[in-house]
Scaffold this motif. Sequence first.
Motif, PDB file in Angstrom:
ATOM      1  N   ILE A   1       0.834  -1.206   0.000  1.00 50.39           N
ATOM      2  CA  ILE A   1       0.000   0.000   0.000  1.00 50.39           C
ATOM      3  C   ILE A   1       0.869   1.257   0.000  1.00 50.39           C
ATOM      4  CG2 ILE A   1      -1.678   1.320   1.347  1.00 50.39           C
ATOM      5  CD1 ILE A   1      -2.826  -1.328   2.334  1.00 50.39           C
ATOM      6  N   VAL A   2       1.902   1.267   0.846  1.00 52.59           N
ATOM      7  CA  VAL A   2       2.776   2.438   0.934  1.00 52.59           C
ATOM      8  C   VAL A   2       3.505   2.675  -0.393  1.00 52.59           C
ATOM      9  CG1 VAL A   2       4.827   3.396   2.049  1.00 52.59           C
ATOM     10  CG2 VAL A   2       3.063   2.254   3.418  1.00 52.59           C
ATOM     11  N   LEU A   3       4.042   1.613  -0.984  1.00 54.64           N
ATOM     12  CA  LEU A   3       4.777   1.759  -2.232  1.00 54.64           C
ATOM     13  C   LEU A   3       3.865   2.142  -3.398  1.00 54.64           C
ATOM     14  CD1 LEU A   3       7.279  -1.230  -1.991  1.00 54.64           C
ATOM     15  CD2 LEU A   3       7.783   1.217  -1.777  1.00 54.64           C
ATOM     16  N   SER A   4       2.627   1.692  -3.374  1.00 51.29           N
ATOM     17  CA  SER A   4       1.687   2.092  -4.429  1.00 51.29           C
ATOM     18  C   SER A   4       1.485   3.600  -4.430  1.00 51.29           C
ATOM     19  CB  SER A   4       0.345   1.378  -4.235  1.00 51.29           C
ATOM     20  OG  SER A   4       0.494  -0.021  -4.358  1.00 51.29           O
ATOM     21  N   VAL A   5       1.327   4.157  -3.230  1.00 48.30           N
ATOM     22  CA  VAL A   5       1.168   5.614  -3.122  1.00 48.30           C
ATOM     23  C   VAL A   5       2.476   6.322  -3.458  1.00 48.30           C
ATOM     24  CG1 VAL A   5       0.593   7.514  -1.549  1.00 48.30           C
ATOM     25  CG2 VAL A   5      -0.668   5.347  -1.410  1.00 48.30           C
ATOM     26  N   PHE A   6       3.599   5.753  -2.979  1.00 48.66           N
ATOM     27  CA  PHE A   6       4.900   6.384  -3.205  1.00 48.66           C
ATOM     28  C   PHE A   6       5.245   6.432  -4.690  1.00 48.66           C
ATOM     29  CE2 PHE A   6       9.498   5.753  -3.842  1.00 48.66           C
ATOM     30  CZ  PHE A   6       9.952   6.952  -3.323  1.00 48.66           C
ATOM     31  N   PHE A   7       5.031   5.309  -5.409  1.00 51.57           N
ATOM     32  CA  PHE A   7       5.353   5.280  -6.838  1.00 51.57           C
ATOM     33  C   PHE A   7       4.475   6.251  -7.625  1.00 51.57           C
ATOM     34  CE2 PHE A   7       6.988   0.690  -6.386  1.00 51.57           C
ATOM     35  CZ  PHE A   7       8.249   1.165  -6.050  1.00 51.57           C
ATOM     36  N   ALA A   8       3.200   6.314  -7.256  1.00 51.62           N
ATOM     37  CA  ALA A   8       2.311   7.245  -7.958  1.00 51.62           C
ATOM     38  C   ALA A   8       2.757   8.688  -7.762  1.00 51.62           C
ATOM     39  CB  ALA A   8       0.880   7.058  -7.461  1.00 51.62           C
ATOM     40  N   TRP A   9       3.272   8.980  -6.570  1.00 55.45           N
ATOM     41  CA  TRP A   9       3.743  10.344  -6.309  1.00 55.45           C
ATOM     42  C   TRP A   9       5.097  10.601  -6.957  1.00 55.45           C
ATOM     43  CZ3 TRP A   9       8.164  11.731  -3.483  1.00 55.45           C
ATOM     44  CH2 TRP A   9       8.302  13.103  -3.251  1.00 55.45           C
ATOM     45  N   LYS A  10       5.996   9.653  -6.839  1.00 54.18           N
ATOM     46  CA  LYS A  10       7.358   9.860  -7.335  1.00 54.18           C
ATOM     47  C   LYS A  10       7.410   9.954  -8.860  1.00 54.18           C
ATOM     48  CE  LYS A  10      11.975   7.926  -7.369  1.00 54.18           C
ATOM     49  NZ  LYS A  10      13.017   8.059  -6.395  1.00 54.18           N
TER      50      LYS A  10
ATOM     51  N   LYS B   1      12.388  15.289 -12.747  1.00 55.16           N
ATOM     52  CA  LYS B   1      13.738  15.033 -12.239  1.00 55.16           C
ATOM     53  C   LYS B   1      14.124  13.558 -12.326  1.00 55.16           C
ATOM     54  CE  LYS B   1      13.581  18.925  -8.986  1.00 55.16           C
ATOM     55  NZ  LYS B   1      13.690  19.322  -7.570  1.00 55.16           N
ATOM     56  N   ASN B   2      13.127  12.658 -12.282  1.00 56.46           N
ATOM     57  CA  ASN B   2      13.446  11.236 -12.322  1.00 56.46           C
ATOM     58  C   ASN B   2      13.783  10.793 -13.745  1.00 56.46           C
ATOM     59  OD1 ASN B   2      13.025  10.122  -9.564  1.00 56.46           O
ATOM     60  ND2 ASN B   2      11.035  11.096  -9.834  1.00 56.46           N
ATOM     61  N   GLU B   3      14.654   9.800 -13.810  1.00 55.79           N
ATOM     62  CA  GLU B   3      15.108   9.304 -15.096  1.00 55.79           C
ATOM     63  C   GLU B   3      13.991   8.527 -15.784  1.00 55.79           C
ATOM     64  OE1 GLU B   3      18.744   6.581 -16.980  1.00 55.79           O
ATOM     65  OE2 GLU B   3      18.515   6.839 -14.800  1.00 55.79           O
ATOM     66  N   TYR B   4      13.807   8.757 -17.037  1.00 57.69           N
ATOM     67  CA  TYR B   4      12.766   8.115 -17.829  1.00 57.69           C
ATOM     68  C   TYR B   4      13.354   6.911 -18.558  1.00 57.69           C
ATOM     69  CZ  TYR B   4       9.130   7.476 -21.360  1.00 57.69           C
ATOM     70  OH  TYR B   4       8.145   6.948 -22.154  1.00 57.69           O
TER      71      TYR B   4
ATOM     72  N   ARG C   1       5.023  10.783 -10.985  1.00 53.13           N
ATOM     73  CA  ARG C   1       3.936  11.579 -11.555  1.00 53.13           C
ATOM     74  C   ARG C   1       4.431  12.340 -12.779  1.00 53.13           C
ATOM     75  NH1 ARG C   1       6.239  13.937  -7.284  1.00 53.13           N
ATOM     76  NH2 ARG C   1       6.615  16.188  -7.289  1.00 53.13           N
ATOM     77  N   ALA C   2       3.529  12.734 -13.630  1.00 55.19           N
ATOM     78  CA  ALA C   2       3.905  13.378 -14.900  1.00 55.19           C
ATOM     79  C   ALA C   2       4.645  14.697 -14.687  1.00 55.19           C
ATOM     80  CB  ALA C   2       2.651  13.612 -15.744  1.00 55.19           C
ATOM     81  N   SER C   3       4.319  15.391 -13.600  1.00 57.94           N
ATOM     82  CA  SER C   3       4.939  16.700 -13.380  1.00 57.94           C
ATOM     83  C   SER C   3       6.341  16.609 -12.789  1.00 57.94           C
ATOM     84  CB  SER C   3       4.057  17.532 -12.446  1.00 57.94           C
ATOM     85  OG  SER C   3       3.886  16.874 -11.202  1.00 57.94           O
ATOM     86  N   ASN C   4       6.777  15.423 -12.369  1.00 56.67           N
ATOM     87  CA  ASN C   4       8.105  15.254 -11.789  1.00 56.67           C
ATOM     88  C   ASN C   4       9.093  14.894 -12.902  1.00 56.67           C
ATOM     89  OD1 ASN C   4      10.293  14.874 -10.150  1.00 56.67           O
ATOM     90  ND2 ASN C   4       9.531  12.978  -9.195  1.00 56.67           N
TER      91      ASN C   4
END
Length: 321
Positions: A64-73, A80-83, A75-78
């Motif tokens: 449950i925690v990781l599902s929320v974390f991945f959706a936040w991390k 900074k993360n590598e695609y 997200r389309a507006s972020n």
Amino acid sequence: MNLLNKYKTWLKTMGFFTLFASLFVLTGCENAALINSKGAVGVQQRDLIYWAIGLMLIVVIPAIVLSVFFAWKYRASNTKNEYKPDWEHSNKIEFVVWMVPLIIIIILGTITWKTAYSLHPYKPLESDKEPLVVEVVSLDWKWLFVYPEQGVAAINELALPVDRPVEFRLTSQSVMNSFFIPQLGGQIYVMAGMQTKLNLIANEPGEFKGISASYSGPGFSGMKFKALAKNENDFDAWVNKVRAEGADLNSFEAYKVLAKPSENAPVQYFTNIKPGLFRDVVTQFSQNLYAGDNAGHANHADHGGQRHDESAHHAHDAATH
């Protein structure tokens, strides 16, 4: 998006309401019968439930925690993360995804197997006191409890001495049913013409609810009884009360009248119990079966004898002529 904004306040309200309701339900778990155990068997079953829930939460909570974390991390507006559109495999993730559940299953399976073996319904409970024998008959739609050593019986009321093992011997008069005292533990099915056993113990005085946990007809919903855990003196006083107030149950014919279907039956007491009543209840169907078989064999023998006589008569006529 406009629709989401329109109902944002309503969604927040429902979210807080759901959270509050969940907390309210969890705070009442202490009063739940399976959690608020009052017997050694019930306590071990409760602990098994706790272990199962705790081990499963090892997977559920991180998921449950990781599902929320991945959706936040991610997200389309972020930005900074590598695609990585071509990413498809990770040995580390595969190891965790498979090994953690496997370890949990091994641990939970071991605990369940050991608990199930130690709580086998036929296994006597360890105690320095001799077990009290109670014979239980499932009727339509009520429970009959017979105390062969005390010579008394009761309908829909079960008295138990505290800290003394109780050996239940159970059967049914008609359809299959299920005997269950949630706070003491141990649910077991009963069938007509068969006997089963269950060993329980009450660790403290109190009144516990007993139920039928198997649908058995129109009166099933009212097929409840009271289990009264008493100290030795109070239990002896209950036995004396039943002896003083009870009606006679000194014949199988009287039992058959009692066994007639009735709903929401009140508590009734009986004394002068017919010796071997429980055995007669269990074997009544086999006796009828054997009686029918014997009648069939006798009838077959009569026909055979008749055919033998007819053959002898014809042989005598042939010899005469």
